[in-house]
Enzyme design. Structure first.
Site, PDB file in Angstrom:
ATOM      1  NE  ARG A 195      77.522   5.567  25.505  1.00  0.00           N
ATOM      2  CZ  ARG A 195      76.359   5.517  24.862  1.00  0.00           C
ATOM      3  NH1 ARG A 195      75.914   4.364  24.404  1.00  0.00           N
ATOM      4  NH2 ARG A 195      75.643   6.608  24.666  1.00  0.00           N
ATOM      5  NE  ARG A 243      88.631  18.957  38.027  1.00  0.00           N
ATOM      6  CZ  ARG A 243      88.603  19.075  36.705  1.00  0.00           C
ATOM      7  NH1 ARG A 243      87.491  19.420  36.081  1.00  0.00           N
ATOM      8  NH2 ARG A 243      89.696  18.857  36.009  1.00  0.00           N
ATOM      9  N   GLY A 277      80.846  21.017  37.566  1.00  0.00           N
ATOM     10  CA  GLY A 277      79.672  21.834  37.857  1.00  0.00           C
ATOM     11  C   GLY A 277      79.777  23.293  37.469  1.00  0.00           C
ATOM     12  CG  HIS A 299      81.178  16.524  15.971  1.00  0.00           C
ATOM     13  ND1 HIS A 299      81.442  16.804  17.299  1.00  0.00           N
ATOM     14  CD2 HIS A 299      82.016  15.499  15.655  1.00  0.00           C
ATOM     15  CE1 HIS A 299      82.379  15.993  17.750  1.00  0.00           C
ATOM     16  NE2 HIS A 299      82.755  15.209  16.764  1.00  0.00           N
ATOM     17  CE  LYS A 357      80.747  12.648  24.321  1.00  0.00           C
ATOM     18  NZ  LYS A 357      79.621  13.424  23.768  1.00  0.00           N
TER      19      LYS A 357
END
Length: 312
Positions: free
Chosen positions: A142, A35, A11, A270, A138
């Site tokens: 998933r 954390r 966050g 990317h 990723k």
């Protein structure tokens, strides 16, 4: 309908802090994982305390302490984890495997939104090395989510405005060039560029929406699907000055990557897929997905000609 309780993991991060703000503004009871690893990072601590003042609940937990994650998760209905996967900052995608295990043990979560927010990983099996590690990691997460039968929403399909718009999509800088601008190929590949606050707002809107359950939400608001030439023209009109355009061929771009460090090569790879292949927009959204601006027309998303004004 009662709003779901939300835990944001990560966050204090670049997107994470915006997701916390969006969750609070949309009326969700919002929890933020605190954390112990922040140590003496006073900026992060003060950000967490600011969230607390705004009504968020701070809950302690660590990726190195599975039971602490389980305890935090049992307090909420939904987990959102916008943890960094950008190598120029940090790359922590696989830490989410601990989160998946904790969600599985807790057994109460009705939606998990892992760290996605960019190129759609299943479409990137051909991605260049070393940048493909982002998509490979990723996909590992998933698979773990789906093997555990955890309800999910994946939020994908946008270039973050601060990295693609404010700098006119130039590598190695976050501000617009003053004299010359590099154009990738013919500059005509369509790119979806979305303001970071809008990404957060769309993300939070999905969590109680049955239309996005076990689906991918693509961030492709139509007025923000631009090619690089259109983006540069917006800037030139804004400042009343024509920049020198220097076209970089695909071969020149790939050759330029060889001298970069690891993080640079990841980012450039990317960029290659976004600007030479149009990988954010070169497909039709099928039954596995929904488009954010169609589902949520009430979101008055920031157009890039407005976004650029702050840089002028």
């Amino acid at each position: 309908m009662e709003k779901s309780k939300v835990l944001v993991v990560g966050g204090t991060g670049y997107l994470g802090r915006r997701i916390v703000a969006a969750s609070l503004s949309q009326g969700h009871p919002t929890y933020v994982l605190q954390r112990p690893e922040i140590g003496l990072d006073v900026d992060k601590l003060q950000m967490l305390l600011a969230f607390k003042k705004q009504g968020a609940h701070l809950v302690e937990g660590s990726f190195s302490d599975l039971e602490s994650l389980v305890r935090a998760i049992k307090l909420v209905d939904v987990v959102i984890c916008p943890i960094s996967g950008v190598h120029i900052r940090s790359h922590n995608i696989l830490l989410q495997l601990q989160l998946v295990e904790a969600i599985k043990r807790a057994g109460n979560i009705k939606r998990f939104l892992p760290s996605e927010f960019g190129l759609d990983p299943p479409r990137m099996g051909h991605a260049l090395e070393p940048g493909r590690v982002t998509f490979d990691d990723k996909m590992v997460v998933r698979k773990a989510i789906q093997d555990a039968k955890i309800p999910f929403t994946y939020v994908c399909g946008a270039g973050v405005a601060a990295y693609l718009a404010g700098n006119l999509s130039q590598l190695g800088t976050l501000v617009p060039p003053k004299e010359k601008v590099l154009i990738y190929g013919d500059g005509n590949a369509k790119v979806s560029i979305v303001d970071e606050d809008d990404i957060a707002e769309y993300t939070v809107k999905t969590i109680d929406d049955p239309r996005t359950l076990n689906k991918t939400l693509y961030l492709r608001p139509p007025e923000n699907e631009l090619n690089q030439k259109q983006l540069v023209e917006m800037w030139e009109n804004l400042i009343g000055k024509k920049l020198e355009h220097i076209s970089i061929s695909e071969e020149e771009f790939l050759a330029s990557m060889k001298g970069m460090d690891f993080a640079g090569q990841v980012g450039a790879g990317h960029f290659y897929h976004v600007f030479y292949e149009g990988a954010l927009t070169n497909f039709e959204i099928g039954e596995e997905g929904e488009e954010a601006s169609k589902l949520y027309p009430e979101v008055k998303y920031t157009r890039m000609n407005e976004y650029l004004k702050i840089y002028a």
